[in-house]
Design an enzyme around this catalytic site. Structure first.
Site, short mmCIF file in Angstrom:
data_model
loop_
_atom_site.label_atom_id
_atom_site.label_comp_id
_atom_site.label_asym_id
_atom_site.label_seq_id
_atom_site.Cartn_x
_atom_site.Cartn_y
_atom_site.Cartn_z
N TYR A 36 13.25 2.24 -6.12
CA TYR A 36 13.36 0.82 -6.44
C TYR A 36 14.61 0.62 -7.27
O TYR A 36 14.73 1.18 -8.36
CB TYR A 36 12.11 0.37 -7.23
CG TYR A 36 10.84 0.87 -6.60
CD1 TYR A 36 10.19 0.14 -5.60
CD2 TYR A 36 10.31 2.12 -6.95
CE1 TYR A 36 9.05 0.63 -4.98
CE2 TYR A 36 9.17 2.62 -6.34
CZ TYR A 36 8.55 1.88 -5.36
OH TYR A 36 7.43 2.37 -4.75
N HIS A 93 -2.58 9.71 -5.10
CA HIS A 93 -3.88 9.49 -5.74
C HIS A 93 -4.97 9.79 -4.73
O HIS A 93 -4.74 9.70 -3.52
CB HIS A 93 -4.01 8.07 -6.30
CG HIS A 93 -3.79 6.96 -5.29
ND1 HIS A 93 -4.75 6.58 -4.39
CD2 HIS A 93 -2.72 6.18 -5.03
CE1 HIS A 93 -4.28 5.59 -3.64
NE2 HIS A 93 -3.04 5.34 -3.99
N ASP A 96 -20.54 -22.65 -10.03
CA ASP A 96 -21.70 -21.99 -9.42
C ASP A 96 -21.36 -21.22 -8.15
O ASP A 96 -22.21 -20.96 -7.32
CB ASP A 96 -22.81 -23.02 -9.13
CG ASP A 96 -22.33 -24.12 -8.20
OD1 ASP A 96 -21.11 -24.18 -7.93
OD2 ASP A 96 -23.17 -24.90 -7.73
N ARG A 127 9.06 1.95 -0.25
CA ARG A 127 7.97 2.92 -0.44
C ARG A 127 7.39 3.21 0.93
O ARG A 127 7.31 2.31 1.77
CB ARG A 127 6.90 2.36 -1.38
CG ARG A 127 5.72 3.30 -1.60
CD ARG A 127 4.87 2.95 -2.84
NE ARG A 127 4.15 1.69 -2.73
CZ ARG A 127 4.48 0.58 -3.37
NH1 ARG A 127 5.52 0.56 -4.18
NH2 ARG A 127 3.77 -0.53 -3.21
N HIS A 158 3.34 -4.12 -8.31
CA HIS A 158 2.07 -4.75 -7.94
C HIS A 158 2.25 -6.25 -7.70
O HIS A 158 1.44 -7.06 -8.12
CB HIS A 158 1.01 -4.46 -9.00
CG HIS A 158 0.56 -3.03 -8.97
ND1 HIS A 158 -0.05 -2.40 -10.03
CD2 HIS A 158 0.67 -2.08 -8.01
CE1 HIS A 158 -0.31 -1.14 -9.72
NE2 HIS A 158 0.13 -0.92 -8.50
N GLU A 165 4.04 5.10 2.43
CA GLU A 165 2.76 5.68 1.99
C GLU A 165 1.85 5.98 3.17
O GLU A 165 1.61 5.11 4.01
CB GLU A 165 2.04 4.69 1.05
CG GLU A 165 0.65 5.16 0.64
CD GLU A 165 -0.04 4.19 -0.31
OE1 GLU A 165 0.18 2.96 -0.17
OE2 GLU A 165 -0.79 4.65 -1.18
N ASP A 223 -5.00 2.79 2.83
CA ASP A 223 -3.96 2.46 1.84
C ASP A 223 -2.61 2.86 2.44
O ASP A 223 -2.26 4.04 2.43
CB ASP A 223 -4.24 3.22 0.54
CG ASP A 223 -3.25 2.86 -0.56
OD1 ASP A 223 -2.41 1.97 -0.36
OD2 ASP A 223 -3.33 3.49 -1.64
N HIS A 226 6.61 5.88 -10.48
CA HIS A 226 5.16 6.08 -10.31
C HIS A 226 4.88 7.47 -9.74
O HIS A 226 5.80 8.20 -9.38
CB HIS A 226 4.55 4.98 -9.42
CG HIS A 226 5.17 4.84 -8.06
ND1 HIS A 226 4.94 5.75 -7.04
CD2 HIS A 226 5.99 3.91 -7.54
CE1 HIS A 226 5.59 5.38 -5.96
NE2 HIS A 226 6.26 4.26 -6.23
N GLU A 232 3.05 8.85 -1.35
CA GLU A 232 3.75 7.57 -1.38
C GLU A 232 4.99 7.57 -2.27
O GLU A 232 5.05 6.89 -3.27
CB GLU A 232 2.80 6.45 -1.82
CG GLU A 232 1.96 6.73 -3.07
CD GLU A 232 1.03 5.56 -3.40
OE1 GLU A 232 1.53 4.43 -3.48
OE2 GLU A 232 -0.17 5.78 -3.58
N HIS A 249 -8.19 3.99 -5.59
CA HIS A 249 -7.80 5.08 -6.50
C HIS A 249 -9.10 5.83 -6.77
O HIS A 249 -9.84 5.50 -7.69
CB HIS A 249 -7.17 4.54 -7.78
CG HIS A 249 -5.86 3.83 -7.52
ND1 HIS A 249 -5.27 2.98 -8.42
CD2 HIS A 249 -5.04 3.85 -6.45
CE1 HIS A 249 -4.14 2.52 -7.92
NE2 HIS A 249 -3.99 3.02 -6.71
N ASP A 258 2.28 -3.17 1.09
CA ASP A 258 1.31 -2.18 0.65
C ASP A 258 -0.05 -2.83 0.83
O ASP A 258 -0.44 -3.72 0.06
CB ASP A 258 1.58 -1.80 -0.81
CG ASP A 258 0.66 -0.68 -1.31
OD1 ASP A 258 -0.37 -0.39 -0.66
OD2 ASP A 258 0.99 -0.08 -2.35
MN LIG Z 1 -1.63 3.91 -2.86
#
Ligand SMILES: [Mn+2]
Length: 445
Positions: A387, A353, A39, A405, A242, A407, A270, A349, A383, A360, A259
């Site tokens: 890797y 975006h 609940d 990365r 991710h 960004e 972001d 990637h 970004e 996104h 990130d």
């Molecule tokens: Mn991003």
């Protein structure tokens, strides 16, 4: 805390209707609560389209707009006041206050919807709604049946539904000045949280402890929380795009990739930064980092109205591939490697975006089969990343398990762009300086 005045939302609803024919009927549902366990529910997050048009943060509501309708154009269906329920789950706005505070012509209890909607539908020339919403769609079919049953002389019902999401996406893509203010605040808080993470990071801390430092800063500064699951990946974990488990101990000598971004008044920050756990980059880390930074700065330098995200991405790919060849990580001719997409083992990637109420964000990327030109007021990310998987074959082990990365959030201006996330350093000197305890402004961004 900055709040948008009600006039902004009324004006957005008018602007949306302005592009549509008379008697067009628009339906935009709110989000509903989602059960987390038995609940208890997940924290409520309003639907972005609904929020954009109403500024109303309760579940179980429906926005109804009908241009040129005799009894008003802007309607809200929402939960009724209920003293007992409100004791448990908090104050509900109710109908009377919805009219006054949210600027609706009329507000009805949600339970009245099956009574009211067929009346409107009987006069509608067109219907616009998010067509992928199955619950709304099945309700809509029921209302159509009601029209046939109750209004026998209705000549014709709208023959089709048009997807409202795309129309709204185009509106939301261009940010108005008051939205840009909120996005700057989301970016500022996100940047400060990344600074905090750099300042407190020490070997042998857990990744989730850095996550806690970031999210503490988000809340302390008035953000509602993270705008997506915070990624804190050290060592090999930085190569998992991710990675949100954030469970490992961070080792001296490794890099950590963060990130994470704050959500402020619904708008997403972001940011990704990658830095050494112990505060000093190794030679290989420096070489690879400098390459990613070069690509990041190159894409920023190319951003202006008329440029396209495809162009930025192509420039980033060319820059990264050239650098990878120089470092001996790719072998061959740059153009041939790009043609064969050989770089995708290291950069798999996209570069950008849209960014806004959704991390996104909505809005078409292509129009008439071509990348759309950037316009003033668009906000997006840049970004680039590299890797090198821990088990990458044919690579000197010195490079294996490096994930980097960088960004930033970028606003397109009349003549170029503004980097909204410049409050957190990204140069090697800037990061090492901040981690050494230098004043962050003095460390140089
Ligand atoms: Mn991003």
């Amino acid at each position: 805390m900055k709040h948008l005045p009600v006039e902004v939302f009324i004006q957005r609803r008018r602007a949306l209707m302005a592009s549509l024919p008379n008697k067009a009927l628009l339906l935009v549902p709110s989000a509903t609560l989602v059960t987390r366990s038995r609940d208890t529910e997940h924290p409520f997050r309003q639907d972005s389209d609904f929020w954009y048009l109403t500024g109303f943060n309760e579940p179980d509501a429906l926005l109804v707009l009908m241009k040129g309708y005799s009894e008003g154009e802007q309607f809200l269906f929402n939960q009724p006041k209920d003293k007992l329920m409100e004791t448990w789950t908090g104050i509900r706005l109710g109908q009377e206050a919805a009219v006054i505070q949210l600027g609706f012509d009329q507000a009805f209890m949600l339970t009245e919807i099956d009574q009211q909607l067929p009346k409107l539908l009987a006069e509608a020339s067109e219907v616009w709604m998010p067509i992928e919403d199955q619950a709304l769609y099945s309700r809509y079919l029921f209302w159509r049946q009601q029209v046939r049953a109750r209004f026998k002389r209705v000549a014709s019902l709208p023959a089709r539904i048009t997807d409202l999401s795309q129309q709204l996406g185009e509106m939301r893509l261009i940010k108005a000045p008051e939205e840009i203010e909120l996005m700057k605040e989301a970016a500022r808080i996100s940047a400060e949280a990344h600074c905090r993470a750099m300042q407190v990071c020490r070997p042998n801390m857990y990744e989730y402890q850095l996550q806690a430092e970031l999210e503490h800063e988000f809340r302390m500064q008035g953000a509602s929380g993270p705008s997506y699951g915070s990624i804190v990946g050290s060592g090999d974990n930085a190569c998992v795009l991710h990675y949100v488990e954030n469970k490992d101990v961070m080792q001296a000598g490794d890099l950590v990739l963060i990130d994470a971004g704050a959500e402020y008044q619904g708008y997403a920050g972001d940011i990704t930064r990658t830095f050494p756990v112990s505060g000093i980059f190794s030679l290989q880390q420096k070489q690879l980092y400098s390459l990613v930074l070069k690509a990041n700065l190159l894409a920023i330098s190319l951003t202006r109205p008329g440029a396209t995200l495809d162009e930025l991405h192509q420039a980033v790919v060319h820059c990264l591939v050239t650098g990878l060849v120089e470092l001996g990580l790719l072998k061959g001719e740059v153009e041939a490697l790009i043609e064969a997409e050989s770089y995708k083992v290291f950069f798999m990637h996209g570069t950008s975006h849209w960014l806004g109420l959704d991390v996104h964000d909505v809005g078409l990327y292509r129009q008439d089969g071509k990348a759309r030109p950037l316009e003033e007021g668009m906000v997006f990310t840049i970004e680039p990343g590299l890797y090198i998987a821990p088990d990458q074959q044919g690579i000197d082990p010195l490079w294996q398990g490096l994930g980097i990365r960088i960004e930033d959030d970028i606003l397109v201006t009349a003549t170029g762009c503004e980097v909204l996330t410049s409050g957190v350093p990204k140069t090697i000197e800037g990061i090492e300086g901040l981690m050494k305890g230098e004043d962050h402004a003095a460390a140089g961004v």
